[in-house]
Design an enzyme around this catalytic site. Structure first.
Site: not given
Ligand code: P53
Length: 490
Positions: A199, A390
């Site tokens: 990211e 993701e």
């Molecule tokens: P969590 C925010 C928005 C989009 C992606 O997020 C993000 C985040 C960070 O919060 O991060 C990615 O765990 C990231 C992962 C993360 C996942 O999204 O906050 O690459 O490390 O765990 C989900 O729910």
């Protein structure tokens, strides 16, 4: 019939710091995540790096550095969820076995920089760290699973964070390239797919959403300079990687989102486009086209940014273009210049609330059409293979008779797989889908365990209590069928 290619890579994704634990084992140094405490929706953890000194805590997440002169410190009376996480460090065999049982073709994880170079500046890598990932990758291969490896996933060495002020110093470029090159050489016959920075656009995308929401020109200067150093570092790594193994597929990794105008007012269309340029296309162009976009000058001028670009930087960016476009996708955003009532809530959910969409407990919208739109737009712009690395729903799961009936998760994933299938039908060259947190892990945004994404339940709570036992949820058996039918049986 679904339209996915025969060798489509179905699987799941995690990051080292969110699953491994073992934060001080095997010669590992401290990373910035190791000094980060937990938070919640109301109090996201990006507020909580713990520092030595009277101020104690400071905005952490997405800033890999500490304020000038500050030192990170671990306090006995604080809880650090990543120190143990789900203890993948000791459970990886069991976990990989479950991934294989689901039929995974690919597993995305990251390497903790501090297992390889504990402070980032050693001359020689830490052998125990190299051995650990070799064991993980060999175990995956044995189970017919292709590793997809993120080189840097929000886990920079703390020592570098303290010293080089969030990538402001060009020295970070060489340190990163040394680290990446070490990995490429070490695992050249085990790992084919690599991602340079997780990211990478988060430094721009979330700028307005961290701290008090006021962003100064100096903040923009810092964010753009950091990114310039990361683009050069990424490009140099791509060039070095291809020399080590020409078959490597090295990708960028963008936090993907689409931005809708909130009303038909052309001003809103412009505002939405500007948001997309800032949050998505600036970084995507730099890595996938290998050059700064035409609108970069507008973005810089807006905040009096003067980039320090050295001789050769732009050439290496061109030479080190990525081989594939990879991104995370959770939600879409709505942008408007009008007052349209309800604001979207939740950490990192920007802008106004879209009346056509539903929102999760953490305030993230569910928008599968947005995923289709994103894939079709970006493939049209860059024309290189794509991967959704993701996607998923963070939700509170209830354990009932030793399992979780997570039909809400199945429903979310099913809709997004259908959206991908449409994009593929429309010509997008999509190679892989790795759902986020395929096994429950520590949330990056809040540090909670209770924000769960997994097919596999892990018995551990927000206070660090629990047996760490792994249990398949309903979605586990559902995903098994999806993979076996190559996306036909949803
Ligand atoms: P969590 C925010 C928005 C989009 C992606 O997020 C993000 C985040 C960070 O919060 O991060 C990615 O765990 C990231 C992962 C993360 C996942 O999204 O906050 O690459 O490390 O765990 C989900 O729910």
């Amino acid at each position: 019939m679904a339209h996915f290619r025969k060798d489509f890579l179905w699987g799941g994704a995690v990051a080292a710091n969110q699953v491994e634990g073992g934060y001080n084992e095997g010669g590992k140094g401290l990373s910035v995540t190791d000094i980060t405490t937990a938070g919640s929706l109301e109090s996201p953890r990006y507020l909580t790096y713990t520092l030595d000194g009277k101020d104690g805590k400071v905005a952490g997440m997405f800033a890999s550095s500490l304020p000038k002169g500050a030192k990170g410190k671990i306090f006995d009376n604080e809880y650090y969820p990543n120190h143990v996480a789900i203890d993948f460090y000791h459970h990886y065999k069991e976990d990989i076995k479950m991934f294989a049982d689901m039929g995974f073709k690919v597993f995305r994880t990251s390497i903790a920089w501090t297992r390889i170079f504990p402070t980032g500046e050693e001359d020689k890598p830490n052998q125990e760290g190299l051995d650990f990932y070799r064991r993980v990758f060999e175990e995956l291969k044995k189970n017919g699973i292709e590793p997809l490896v993120t080189i840097s996933h929000y886990e920079d060495p703390l020592a570098l964070g303290e010293k080089y002020n969030d990538w402001q110093d060009r020295k970070m470029i060489d340190l990163y390239v040394k680290y990446a090159t070490t990995l490429f050489k070490e695992y050249k016959d085990l790992v084919k797919y690599w991602l340079t920075f997780n990211e990478i656009n988060s430094s721009l995308m979330f700028l307005k959403l961290v701290g008090d929401g006021k962003v100064s020109d100096a903040d923009y200067q810092k964010a753009y300079q950091k990114l310039h150093h990361q683009f050069v570092a990424s490009a140099k790594a791509v060039v070095a990687g291809h020399k080590i193994n020409p078959d490597f597929m090295i990708g960028n990794m963008i936090a993907g989102s689409v931005y809708y105008p909130g009303t038909p007012d052309p001003k809103d269309a412009l505002a939405a486009r500007y948001e997309e340029e800032l949050s998505q296309l600036y970084c995507a162009d730099a890595q996938a086209k290998g050059e700064y976009p035409s609108f970069a000058k507008r973005l810089w001028d807006e905040h009096n940014v003067h980039l320090k670009i050295e001789d050769g930087d732009l050439e290496v960016m061109k030479e080190g273009k990525v081989d594939m476009y990879t991104f995370s996708y959770y939600m879409s955003n709505m942008v408007t210049t009008h007052d349209v009532g309800e604001k979207a809530k939740g950490n990192f959910a920007a802008g106004a609330k879209n009346p056509y969409l539903e929102y999760s407990e953490w305030g993230w919208s569910t928008d599968p059409d947005g995923l289709q739109l994103y894939l079709e737009k970006m493939y049209d712009r860059y024309g290189i293979p794509m991967m959704v690395v993701e996607n998923g729903l963070g939700a509170v799961d209830k354990l009932e008779d030793g399992t979780v009936h997570d039909d809400y998760r199945i429903d979310y994933l099913r809709k997004h797989i259908k959206a991908m299938d449409k994009a593929v039908e429309h010509g997008v060259d999509l190679r892989a889908y790795t759902t986020w947190g395929c096994i429950d892990c520590v949330s990056a945004g809040t540090g909670q365990m209770s924000k769960r994404y997994g097919f596999i339940y892990v018995d551990r709570d927000d206070k660090g209590e629990g047996t760490l036992k792994r249990l398949p949820k309903d979605s586990y058996y559902w995903y098994q069928k999806v993979i076996a039918s190559n996306g036909d049986e949803l």
